[in-house]
Design a protein around this motif. Structure first.
Motif, PDB file in Angstrom:
ATOM      1  N   ARG A  62       0.813  -1.221   0.000  1.00  0.00           N
ATOM      2  CA  ARG A  62       0.000   0.000   0.000  1.00  0.00           C
ATOM      3  C   ARG A  62       0.846   1.269   0.000  1.00  0.00           C
ATOM      4  O   ARG A  62       0.338   2.350  -0.224  1.00  0.00           O
ATOM      5  N   SER A  63       2.155   1.147   0.261  1.00  0.00           N
ATOM      6  CA  SER A  63       3.006   2.339   0.299  1.00  0.00           C
ATOM      7  C   SER A  63       3.471   2.801  -1.070  1.00  0.00           C
ATOM      8  O   SER A  63       3.989   3.888  -1.190  1.00  0.00           O
ATOM      9  N   TYR A  64       3.317   1.973  -2.080  1.00  0.00           N
ATOM     10  CA  TYR A  64       3.921   2.254  -3.386  1.00  0.00           C
ATOM     11  C   TYR A  64       2.974   2.987  -4.337  1.00  0.00           C
ATOM     12  O   TYR A  64       1.812   2.638  -4.480  1.00  0.00           O
ATOM     13  N   MET A  65       3.556   3.989  -5.024  1.00  0.00           N
ATOM     14  CA  MET A  65       2.898   4.698  -6.120  1.00  0.00           C
ATOM     15  C   MET A  65       3.681   4.349  -7.384  1.00  0.00           C
ATOM     16  O   MET A  65       4.911   4.455  -7.407  1.00  0.00           O
ATOM     17  N   LEU A  66       2.971   3.919  -8.417  1.00  0.00           N
ATOM     18  CA  LEU A  66       3.600   3.466  -9.652  1.00  0.00           C
ATOM     19  C   LEU A  66       3.291   4.393 -10.810  1.00  0.00           C
ATOM     20  O   LEU A  66       2.216   4.999 -10.857  1.00  0.00           O
ATOM     21  N   ALA A  67       4.236   4.459 -11.749  1.00  0.00           N
ATOM     22  CA  ALA A  67       4.047   5.187 -13.005  1.00  0.00           C
ATOM     23  C   ALA A  67       4.142   4.184 -14.142  1.00  0.00           C
ATOM     24  O   ALA A  67       5.026   3.315 -14.142  1.00  0.00           O
ATOM     25  N   PHE A  68       3.228   4.289 -15.086  1.00  0.00           N
ATOM     26  CA  PHE A  68       3.210   3.414 -16.253  1.00  0.00           C
ATOM     27  C   PHE A  68       3.268   4.248 -17.515  1.00  0.00           C
ATOM     28  O   PHE A  68       2.613   5.288 -17.617  1.00  0.00           O
ATOM     29  N   GLU A  69       4.044   3.762 -18.479  1.00  0.00           N
ATOM     30  CA  GLU A  69       4.029   4.337 -19.819  1.00  0.00           C
ATOM     31  C   GLU A  69       3.454   3.269 -20.729  1.00  0.00           C
ATOM     32  O   GLU A  69       4.056   2.202 -20.907  1.00  0.00           O
ATOM     33  N   ASP A  70       2.282   3.551 -21.288  1.00  0.00           N
ATOM     34  CA  ASP A  70       1.605   2.587 -22.160  1.00  0.00           C
ATOM     35  C   ASP A  70       1.529   1.203 -21.511  1.00  0.00           C
ATOM     36  O   ASP A  70       1.897   0.187 -22.103  1.00  0.00           O
ATOM     37  N   GLU A  71       1.112   1.175 -20.260  1.00  0.00           N
ATOM     38  CA  GLU A  71       0.885  -0.047 -19.484  1.00  0.00           C
ATOM     39  C   GLU A  71       2.161  -0.813 -19.117  1.00  0.00           C
ATOM     40  O   GLU A  71       2.100  -1.943 -18.652  1.00  0.00           O
ATOM     41  N   VAL A  72       3.333  -0.200 -19.317  1.00  0.00           N
ATOM     42  CA  VAL A  72       4.609  -0.795 -18.912  1.00  0.00           C
ATOM     43  C   VAL A  72       5.121   0.003 -17.716  1.00  0.00           C
ATOM     44  O   VAL A  72       5.169   1.245 -17.757  1.00  0.00           O
ATOM     45  N   LEU A  73       5.515  -0.700 -16.651  1.00  0.00           N
ATOM     46  CA  LEU A  73       5.996  -0.011 -15.459  1.00  0.00           C
ATOM     47  C   LEU A  73       7.198   0.855 -15.801  1.00  0.00           C
ATOM     48  O   LEU A  73       8.178   0.379 -16.370  1.00  0.00           O
ATOM     49  N   ALA A  74       7.114   2.141 -15.446  1.00  0.00           N
ATOM     50  CA  ALA A  74       8.160   3.100 -15.780  1.00  0.00           C
ATOM     51  C   ALA A  74       8.810   3.710 -14.546  1.00  0.00           C
ATOM     52  O   ALA A  74       9.829   4.387 -14.659  1.00  0.00           O
ATOM     53  N   GLY A  75       8.231   3.495 -13.372  1.00  0.00           N
ATOM     54  CA  GLY A  75       8.827   4.049 -12.159  1.00  0.00           C
ATOM     55  C   GLY A  75       7.936   3.809 -10.967  1.00  0.00           C
ATOM     56  O   GLY A  75       6.767   3.442 -11.111  1.00  0.00           O
ATOM     57  N   PHE A  76       8.520   3.985  -9.783  1.00  0.00           N
ATOM     58  CA  PHE A  76       7.731   3.889  -8.560  1.00  0.00           C
ATOM     59  C   PHE A  76       8.494   4.489  -7.392  1.00  0.00           C
ATOM     60  O   PHE A  76       9.696   4.747  -7.472  1.00  0.00           O
ATOM     61  N   GLY A  77       7.776   4.709  -6.330  1.00  0.00           N
ATOM     62  CA  GLY A  77       8.350   5.174  -5.071  1.00  0.00           C
ATOM     63  C   GLY A  77       7.426   4.755  -3.957  1.00  0.00           C
ATOM     64  O   GLY A  77       6.270   4.378  -4.204  1.00  0.00           O
ATOM     65  N   ALA A  78       7.940   4.811  -2.736  1.00  0.00           N
ATOM     66  CA  ALA A  78       7.147   4.386  -1.585  1.00  0.00           C
ATOM     67  C   ALA A  78       7.133   5.468  -0.516  1.00  0.00           C
ATOM     68  O   ALA A  78       8.092   6.229  -0.364  1.00  0.00           O
TER      69      ALA A  78
END
Length: 152
Positions: free
Chosen positions: A41-57
């Motif tokens: 629940r701590s993670y925020m994700l970034a996707f580019e065209d449904e491919v994981l592009a980054g995250f942080g917690a």
């Protein structure tokens, strides 16, 4: 197009793959799949065209203190605002929980200063942070990371 969302358990394998090069270099601490699942629940994700592009917690240390950790953005999207967007989303989330300050330990001082974090002595960090996380680092106790803090 970049989209952002909270992590799910099904994202863990992609998260592990994205962060592996930085873990191998000693830039980011290794988090086991079990640890990631426990803290999903701590993670925020970034996707580019449904491919994981980054995250942080966003990790909580006390009722008024949290940490931005495990921030990673794919090489192809660095410098395009993805990391800033993730951090801003985590800061907004911290505010909803009543957190007053958010710190980070990083090699990317200028990045966090652009987001209004200010440098502090590492000795100002909670002692349990050092013993819970830093002791796992291959550079402990000779750490070159910089501590920064943001006040909400």
């Amino acid at each position: 197009m970049i989209t952002y969302k909270k992590a799910t358990l099904q994202d863990i394998a992609a998260m592990q793959a994205l962060v592996k090069p930085e873990v191998d270099k000693g830039i980011i601490l290794h988090r086991s799949s079990d640890e990631m699942a426990t803290n999903i629940r701590s993670y925020m994700l970034a996707f580019e065209d449904e491919v994981l592009a980054g995250f942080g917690a966003l990790h909580f240390h006390a009722p008024t203190l949290a940490e931005v950790r495990s921030l990673i953005v794919s090489d192809t999207l660095r410098g395009k605002g993805v990391g800033s967007h993730i951090v801003k989303a985590l800061l907004a989330e911290a505010k909803t929980y009543g957190v007053k300050q958010v710190f980070t330990l990083t090699y990317q001082k200028a990045f966090f200063e652009r987001l209004d974090f200010r440098e502090i002595p590492k000795e100002d960090l909670p002692a349990h942070k050092i013993w819970a996380d830093c002791i796992k680092c291959k550079y402990f106790p000779v750490c070159e990371e910089i501590a920064l803090i943001y006040s909400l």
